[in-house]
Design a protein around this motif. Sequence first.
Motif, PDB file in Angstrom:
ATOM      1  N   UNK A 176      80.595  66.097  -9.799  1.00 52.36           N
ATOM      2  CA  UNK A 176      79.425  67.424  -9.556  1.00 52.36           C
ATOM      3  C   UNK A 176      77.870  66.324  -9.337  1.00 52.36           C
ATOM      4  N   UNK A 177      77.285  66.965  -8.226  1.00 50.19           N
ATOM      5  CA  UNK A 177      75.866  65.548  -8.287  1.00 50.19           C
ATOM      6  C   UNK A 177      75.220  66.851  -8.147  1.00 50.19           C
ATOM      7  N   UNK A 178      74.170  66.552  -9.185  1.00 55.53           N
ATOM      8  CA  UNK A 178      73.105  67.186  -9.460  1.00 55.53           C
ATOM      9  C   UNK A 178      72.039  67.000  -9.060  1.00 55.53           C
ATOM     10  N   UNK A 179      71.063  68.440  -8.192  1.00 54.67           N
ATOM     11  CA  UNK A 179      70.094  68.187  -7.078  1.00 54.67           C
ATOM     12  C   UNK A 179      68.991  67.923  -7.933  1.00 54.67           C
ATOM     13  N   UNK A 180      68.735  68.049  -9.094  1.00 52.28           N
ATOM     14  CA  UNK A 180      68.032  68.186 -10.057  1.00 52.28           C
ATOM     15  C   UNK A 180      68.150  68.111 -11.676  1.00 52.28           C
ATOM     16  N   UNK A 181      66.788  68.294 -12.492  1.00 59.06           N
ATOM     17  CA  UNK A 181      67.580  69.438 -13.739  1.00 59.06           C
ATOM     18  C   UNK A 181      66.569  69.714 -14.139  1.00 59.06           C
ATOM     19  N   UNK A 182      67.353  71.209 -14.920  1.00 61.87           N
ATOM     20  CA  UNK A 182      66.502  72.640 -15.149  1.00 61.87           C
ATOM     21  C   UNK A 182      66.272  72.265 -16.727  1.00 61.87           C
ATOM     22  N   UNK A 183      65.294  73.921 -16.763  1.00 57.54           N
ATOM     23  CA  UNK A 183      64.526  74.390 -17.568  1.00 57.54           C
ATOM     24  C   UNK A 183      65.947  74.970 -18.236  1.00 57.54           C
ATOM     25  N   UNK A 184      66.358  75.661 -17.862  1.00 63.41           N
ATOM     26  CA  UNK A 184      67.695  76.303 -18.298  1.00 63.41           C
ATOM     27  C   UNK A 184      69.087  76.370 -17.089  1.00 63.41           C
ATOM     28  N   UNK A 185      69.963  76.267 -17.922  1.00 58.86           N
ATOM     29  CA  UNK A 185      71.367  76.086 -16.483  1.00 58.86           C
ATOM     30  C   UNK A 185      72.210  77.260 -17.823  1.00 58.86           C
ATOM     31  N   UNK A 186      72.732  78.067 -16.790  1.00 63.58           N
ATOM     32  CA  UNK A 186      73.625  79.430 -17.466  1.00 63.58           C
ATOM     33  C   UNK A 186      74.552  79.435 -17.142  1.00 63.58           C
ATOM     34  N   UNK A 187      75.577  79.494 -17.559  1.00 63.20           N
ATOM     35  CA  UNK A 187      76.795  79.153 -17.203  1.00 63.20           C
ATOM     36  C   UNK A 187      77.787  80.551 -18.334  1.00 63.20           C
ATOM     37  N   UNK A 188      77.945  81.145 -17.162  1.00 58.50           N
ATOM     38  CA  UNK A 188      78.335  82.300 -17.963  1.00 58.50           C
ATOM     39  C   UNK A 188      80.086  83.144 -17.340  1.00 58.50           C
ATOM     40  N   UNK A 189      81.440  82.815 -18.960  1.00 57.22           N
ATOM     41  CA  UNK A 189      82.874  82.822 -18.647  1.00 57.22           C
ATOM     42  C   UNK A 189      82.523  81.611 -17.342  1.00 57.22           C
ATOM     43  N   UNK A 190      82.866  80.810 -17.707  1.00 61.31           N
ATOM     44  CA  UNK A 190      83.491  79.680 -17.239  1.00 61.31           C
ATOM     45  C   UNK A 190      84.167  78.280 -17.677  1.00 61.31           C
ATOM     46  N   UNK A 191      83.382  78.481 -19.587  1.00 56.17           N
ATOM     47  CA  UNK A 191      84.326  78.982 -20.506  1.00 56.17           C
ATOM     48  C   UNK A 191      85.259  79.172 -21.028  1.00 56.17           C
ATOM     49  N   UNK A 192      85.148  80.273 -20.550  1.00 55.89           N
ATOM     50  CA  UNK A 192      86.290  81.076 -21.032  1.00 55.89           C
ATOM     51  C   UNK A 192      87.570  81.120 -20.273  1.00 55.89           C
ATOM     52  N   UNK A 193      87.827  80.104 -18.868  1.00 50.62           N
ATOM     53  CA  UNK A 193      88.542  79.717 -18.242  1.00 50.62           C
ATOM     54  C   UNK A 193      89.463  78.444 -18.011  1.00 50.62           C
ATOM     55  N   UNK A 194      88.605  77.449 -18.118  1.00 46.12           N
ATOM     56  CA  UNK A 194      88.991  76.180 -18.679  1.00 46.12           C
ATOM     57  C   UNK A 194      90.343  75.574 -19.406  1.00 46.12           C
ATOM     58  N   UNK A 195      91.217  74.922 -18.003  1.00 41.31           N
ATOM     59  CA  UNK A 195      92.933  74.251 -19.440  1.00 41.31           C
ATOM     60  C   UNK A 195      91.346  73.047 -21.066  1.00 41.31           C
ATOM     61  N   UNK A 196      92.772  72.978 -21.567  1.00 36.89           N
ATOM     62  CA  UNK A 196      92.086  71.641 -22.681  1.00 36.89           C
ATOM     63  C   UNK A 196      91.443  70.143 -22.147  1.00 36.89           C
ATOM     64  N   UNK A 197      91.955  69.465 -20.002  1.00 43.53           N
ATOM     65  CA  UNK A 197      91.027  68.729 -20.243  1.00 43.53           C
ATOM     66  C   UNK A 197      90.484  68.525 -19.884  1.00 43.53           C
ATOM     67  N   UNK A 198      90.064  69.713 -19.373  1.00 42.46           N
ATOM     68  CA  UNK A 198      88.358  69.512 -19.047  1.00 42.46           C
ATOM     69  C   UNK A 198      87.339  70.538 -19.944  1.00 42.46           C
ATOM     70  N   UNK A 199      87.689  70.797 -20.955  1.00 40.44           N
ATOM     71  CA  UNK A 199      86.753  72.078 -21.719  1.00 40.44           C
ATOM     72  C   UNK A 199      85.251  70.909 -21.280  1.00 40.44           C
TER      73      UNK A 199
END
Length: 298
Positions: A176-199
């Motif tokens: 992933x290439x981040x265009x900038x840095x953010x005061x809030x990064x909100x990640x809803x229901x991604x970690x509820x789907x990840x395999x152990x290898x990428x968590x």
Amino acid sequence: MTATPHNPPSPGQLLLQEGQDLLARGDRTGAAQVLARARDERDVVLAAHALIEEHKLVGSYNNVMGLDCTISEHDDIFGFFRGHHSSRNPLRDYLADGWRTLSELMVLLEAVDQPLLKTPRVLEFAAGHGRFTRHLVKALAPSRVVVSDVVPSAVEFSRRTFGVEGFLSASTPEAVQWPARYELVFVLSLFSHLPRSTWSRWLKVLYDAVAPGGLLVFSTHGVKAADFDHVQLDEEGYFFAASSESTAIDEQEYGTTFTSEAFVLARIAETVGLDALVHKAPVHFWNHQDAYVLRKSL
């Protein structure tokens, strides 16, 4: 509409055609009444909804909610509501769910004294087709919202529909290439789907996207969710099944994941340091997913 003895039009298709004919004749009142009935038919619900919203007919959700209620035909989350046995009105349930998420996020941010409305820039990661984005831009304005998703059509839909900036994510966290840095990064229901290898790898790269002093907010399926679904966690407090509501992402990369609080805290400790954790709230989102808030030091 073409019909044959072997493939007659459904009741919903007949109503949809009647509504279109009434619109063509300029009968907005009649069209609104017929299309409202068509909107109750699962096979044409989105087509009828789109006509009501586009023509601003009586009964449009925009008239009630004051936001863009366009829904993509590729939206897997809407598909979940449409197919769920408990959803009697999938349009209302889908739109209300995004509003509920906004209120729950605002409560969470108040708990750490960083109100959403005072946050300069928000990255909504794994944003999908705008279930939550449409509500976020009403609260903050599109210029303060950036979305990202691994599905190209999702990013393009939100950019075109809500006027936000957006960029493609990647299947590999480190790509992933981040265009900038953010005061809030909100990640809803991604970690509820990840395999152990990428968590843990996703946790690290998402924390990297946070501006100094900013927050990373993410959610997980915790113990309550595991108990509800009769899932047995392993000795680490982890469970993964290669199955989800998504039709666009490989199920080995995006399945259904359950994690104990101990598992999550251990991953935070080994990845970014446990001192980054400033708040946690069990079963916070939808009374189903646990919430964690990390702050990056200045």
